[in-house]
Design an enzyme around this catalytic site. Structure first.
Site, mmCIF file in Angstrom:
data_model
loop_
_atom_site.group_PDB
_atom_site.id
_atom_site.type_symbol
_atom_site.label_atom_id
_atom_site.label_comp_id
_atom_site.label_asym_id
_atom_site.label_seq_id
_atom_site.Cartn_x
_atom_site.Cartn_y
_atom_site.Cartn_z
ATOM 1 N N ASP A 175 6.417 -30.517 -42.185
ATOM 2 C CA ASP A 175 4.713 -29.957 -41.833
ATOM 3 C C ASP A 175 3.888 -31.246 -41.641
ATOM 4 O O ASP A 175 4.628 -32.539 -42.290
ATOM 5 C CB ASP A 175 4.302 -29.089 -43.008
ATOM 6 C CG ASP A 175 3.181 -27.895 -43.260
ATOM 7 O OD1 ASP A 175 1.631 -29.384 -42.234
ATOM 8 O OD2 ASP A 175 3.929 -27.419 -43.266
ATOM 9 N N ARG A 235 5.115 -16.569 -34.662
ATOM 10 C CA ARG A 235 4.100 -16.310 -33.713
ATOM 11 C C ARG A 235 5.228 -15.941 -32.673
ATOM 12 O O ARG A 235 5.820 -17.645 -32.574
ATOM 13 C CB ARG A 235 2.902 -16.670 -33.488
ATOM 14 C CG ARG A 235 1.732 -16.124 -34.409
ATOM 15 C CD ARG A 235 1.463 -15.160 -34.527
ATOM 16 N NE ARG A 235 0.161 -13.907 -35.115
ATOM 17 C CZ ARG A 235 0.516 -13.353 -36.608
ATOM 18 N NH1 ARG A 235 1.356 -13.374 -36.793
ATOM 19 N NH2 ARG A 235 -0.612 -13.259 -37.093
ATOM 20 N N ASP A 259 10.970 -11.316 -36.072
ATOM 21 C CA ASP A 259 10.044 -10.052 -36.089
ATOM 22 C C ASP A 259 8.648 -10.509 -35.236
ATOM 23 O O ASP A 259 8.000 -9.802 -35.354
ATOM 24 C CB ASP A 259 9.600 -10.680 -37.691
ATOM 25 C CG ASP A 259 8.997 -9.547 -38.024
ATOM 26 O OD1 ASP A 259 9.196 -8.288 -38.047
ATOM 27 O OD2 ASP A 259 7.236 -9.987 -38.423
ATOM 28 N N GLU A 264 4.637 -9.397 -27.357
ATOM 29 C CA GLU A 264 5.289 -8.752 -28.058
ATOM 30 C C GLU A 264 3.384 -7.581 -28.126
ATOM 31 O O GLU A 264 3.980 -6.170 -27.932
ATOM 32 C CB GLU A 264 5.450 -8.590 -29.283
ATOM 33 C CG GLU A 264 4.018 -9.237 -30.311
ATOM 34 C CD GLU A 264 4.086 -9.531 -31.744
ATOM 35 O OE1 GLU A 264 5.575 -10.603 -32.167
ATOM 36 O OE2 GLU A 264 3.188 -9.220 -32.759
ATOM 37 N N HIS A 296 7.719 -7.240 -35.929
ATOM 38 C CA HIS A 296 6.321 -7.603 -36.266
ATOM 39 C C HIS A 296 5.641 -6.697 -37.914
ATOM 40 O O HIS A 296 4.827 -6.241 -37.636
ATOM 41 C CB HIS A 296 5.077 -7.560 -35.466
ATOM 42 C CG HIS A 296 4.287 -8.415 -36.055
ATOM 43 N ND1 HIS A 296 3.531 -9.635 -34.899
ATOM 44 C CD2 HIS A 296 4.246 -9.066 -37.352
ATOM 45 C CE1 HIS A 296 2.930 -10.620 -35.538
ATOM 46 N NE2 HIS A 296 3.091 -10.136 -37.022
HETATM 47 P P1 NAI Z 1 -0.202 -21.204 -44.179
HETATM 48 O O1 NAI Z 1 -1.883 -21.111 -43.782
HETATM 49 O O2 NAI Z 1 -0.755 -21.003 -45.036
HETATM 50 O O3 NAI Z 1 0.805 -22.180 -43.385
HETATM 51 C C1 NAI Z 1 1.000 -22.588 -42.099
HETATM 52 C C2 NAI Z 1 1.231 -24.124 -42.586
HETATM 53 O O4 NAI Z 1 1.771 -24.446 -40.944
HETATM 54 C C3 NAI Z 1 0.506 -25.060 -43.002
HETATM 55 O O5 NAI Z 1 0.927 -25.352 -44.362
HETATM 56 C C4 NAI Z 1 0.138 -26.141 -42.051
HETATM 57 O O6 NAI Z 1 -0.177 -27.616 -42.230
HETATM 58 C C5 NAI Z 1 1.206 -25.989 -40.966
HETATM 59 N N1 NAI Z 1 1.545 -26.777 -39.950
HETATM 60 C C6 NAI Z 1 -0.011 -26.496 -39.052
HETATM 61 N N2 NAI Z 1 0.457 -27.597 -37.539
HETATM 62 C C7 NAI Z 1 1.393 -27.967 -38.264
HETATM 63 C C8 NAI Z 1 2.506 -28.051 -36.787
HETATM 64 N N3 NAI Z 1 2.083 -28.557 -35.851
HETATM 65 N N4 NAI Z 1 3.557 -28.059 -37.308
HETATM 66 C C9 NAI Z 1 4.081 -27.813 -38.618
HETATM 67 N N5 NAI Z 1 3.309 -27.540 -39.888
HETATM 68 C C10 NAI Z 1 2.230 -26.777 -38.966
HETATM 69 O O7 NAI Z 1 0.097 -19.808 -43.623
HETATM 70 P P2 NAI Z 1 1.080 -18.625 -43.704
HETATM 71 O O8 NAI Z 1 0.334 -17.725 -44.891
HETATM 72 O O9 NAI Z 1 1.934 -19.715 -44.249
HETATM 73 O O10 NAI Z 1 1.509 -17.860 -42.321
HETATM 74 C C11 NAI Z 1 2.074 -18.735 -41.153
HETATM 75 C C12 NAI Z 1 1.852 -17.932 -39.865
HETATM 76 O O11 NAI Z 1 3.018 -17.529 -40.665
HETATM 77 C C13 NAI Z 1 0.617 -17.861 -39.346
HETATM 78 O O12 NAI Z 1 0.006 -18.336 -38.829
HETATM 79 C C14 NAI Z 1 0.699 -16.644 -39.230
HETATM 80 O O13 NAI Z 1 1.505 -16.782 -37.453
HETATM 81 C C15 NAI Z 1 2.346 -16.334 -39.920
HETATM 82 N N6 NAI Z 1 2.517 -14.680 -40.267
HETATM 83 C C16 NAI Z 1 3.810 -13.732 -39.498
HETATM 84 C C17 NAI Z 1 2.986 -12.292 -40.586
HETATM 85 C C18 NAI Z 1 4.202 -11.930 -39.704
HETATM 86 O O14 NAI Z 1 3.999 -10.408 -40.491
HETATM 87 N N7 NAI Z 1 5.257 -11.643 -39.032
HETATM 88 C C19 NAI Z 1 2.428 -12.234 -41.269
HETATM 89 C C20 NAI Z 1 1.458 -13.205 -42.062
HETATM 90 C C21 NAI Z 1 1.630 -14.406 -41.641
#
Ligand code: NAI
Length: 330
Positions: A175, A235, A259, A264, A296
């Site tokens: 991260d 995503r 997912d 999509e 999704h």
């Molecule tokens: P969050 O904001 O809590 O965590 C995202 C993490 O990714 C952070 O720790 C950040 O520092 C890190 N990050 C940012 N840029 C990065 C990079 N270049 N390389 C590595 N890490 C990096 O977000 P959360 O809640 O954990 O969600 C993560 C993702 O999950 C969302 O952005 C969304 O795209 C996806 N999601 C998918 C869902 C689904 O139903 N399939 C539902 C909810 C979220």
């Protein structure tokens, strides 16, 4: 406030109407997407719009919304890669989201994909329905003691790491910001190249931003172990689908559980069972026996839908009252 909801499904209406009893906003639900609404030009009379992950809001749509007096875009999801943030700022339209509704919902779905692909329960189910009790080609592997690489250790990534530690895995992570809590729990941060080199299973939990677009491409696959398992609940465009098809063909990628899919928005959340799907990349991905795709649905739990509704409605109330928008996207 008067809010137009787009891309709404039965579960959206059910949960939002139930929670709105405590907020009393005026909610109008449209089942079509925001882009369809532009041709219908039905923003008039609303103060805010509420959208989901595949409602693409570009500069043209923002301009139309501004012309119709829309002041707020309320995302009923965490990701915001579908919004032209600059255009919204230009027209002084605020954006709010639901940053953390239930990280466990997505983390647990990632584990479901992992375990289904591994132990092939989706195939066993089909066989038993047909009275086929053969075990040929159903061999899995113990997850215990395997090395699991987690890319993105925010809320969902952390929940996923905890589950994998519980399985007895060696959990390594990458991260841009390291979590001291995870380090205390035994997760070891590594470089991306080390994650690729060491992991038996890789799970993606980073957001889709410029730096992560096509993060998993042919160069990344070359660095991975042969037969690696890749899980993506973040995503679609974090993965280059064409490079992924090549990795599946060569055997480099042993299992793929997704997912989310980069194109999509033309497919997911709709019943297309009677429609000819013209997406050859999707057909190709679907054709591999070691690929498992869900549409999704990782967020879709009772707890997550409740929290999404409550937070989104609270975001609207905060905006209406001129309060600090703690979930604003800037
Ligand atoms: P969050 O904001 O809590 O965590 C995202 C993490 O990714 C952070 O720790 C950040 O520092 C890190 N990050 C940012 N840029 C990065 C990079 N270049 N390389 C590595 N890490 C990096 O977000 P959360 O809640 O954990 O969600 C993560 C993702 O999950 C969302 O952005 C969304 O795209 C996806 N999601 C998918 C869902 C689904 O139903 N399939 C539902 C909810 C979220």
């Amino acid at each position: 406030m008067k809010v137009a909801f787009f891309s709404t499904k039965s579960y959206d209406k059910e949960y939002f109407l139930a929670f709105n009893k405590n907020f009393e906003h005026h909610l109008t639900f449209f089942d079509y997407s925001i882009s369809e609404s532009v041709s219908k030009n039905n923003f008039e009379g609303f103060d805010a719009i509420c959208v989901f992950v595949n409602d693409l809001i570009d500069a043209v749509i923002v301009k139309k919304m501004a012309a119709n007096g829309i002041k707020l875009i309320a995302l009923r999801c965490a990701g915001f890669n579908n919004i032209d943030l600059k255009a919204a700022a230009q027209y002084n339209i605020k954006i709010v989201r639901v940053p953390a509704y239930s990280p466990q919902s997505v983390a647990e779905h990632a584990v479901a994909l992992l375990m289904t692909l591994n132990r092939k329960t989706h195939k066993s189910y089909q066989r038993v329905v047909q009275n086929n009790f053969s075990l040929d080609h159903l061999t899995g592997f113990n997850v215990y003691k395997k090395t699991v690489g987690v890319i993105g250790t925010g809320l969902i990534g952390q929940a996923f790491c905890s589950i994998m530690l519980g399985f007895g895995c060696q959990v390594i992570a990458y991260d841009v910001v390291e979590s001291s809590d995870l380090i205390k729990k035994g997760v070891v941060y590594k470089t991306l190249d080390e994650i690729y080199k060491l992991s038996d299973i890789i799970s993606l939990h980073c957001p889709l931003v410029t730096q992560t677009h096509y993060l998993i491409n042919s160069t990344a696959y070359e660095k991975m172990k042969n037969g690696v398992m890749l899980i993506n609940t973040s995503r679609g465009a974090v993965i280059d689908s064409l490079a992924t098809i090549s990795a599946l063909k060569s055997g480099k990628l042993g299992y793929l559980g997704i997912d989310v899919y980069e194109n999509e928005q033309h497919l997911f959340f709709k019943d297309l069972s009677e429609t000819k799907i013209e997406d050859d990349i999707f057909h190709s991905l679907k054709s591999f026996p070691n690929v498992l795709i869900t549409g999704h649905q990782a967020f879709l739990t009772h707890e997550a839908l409740s929290e999404i509704s409550r937070t989104t409605l609270q975001n609207m109330t905060d905006f209406e009252n001129g309060a600090v928008l703690k979930n604003e996207v800037k």
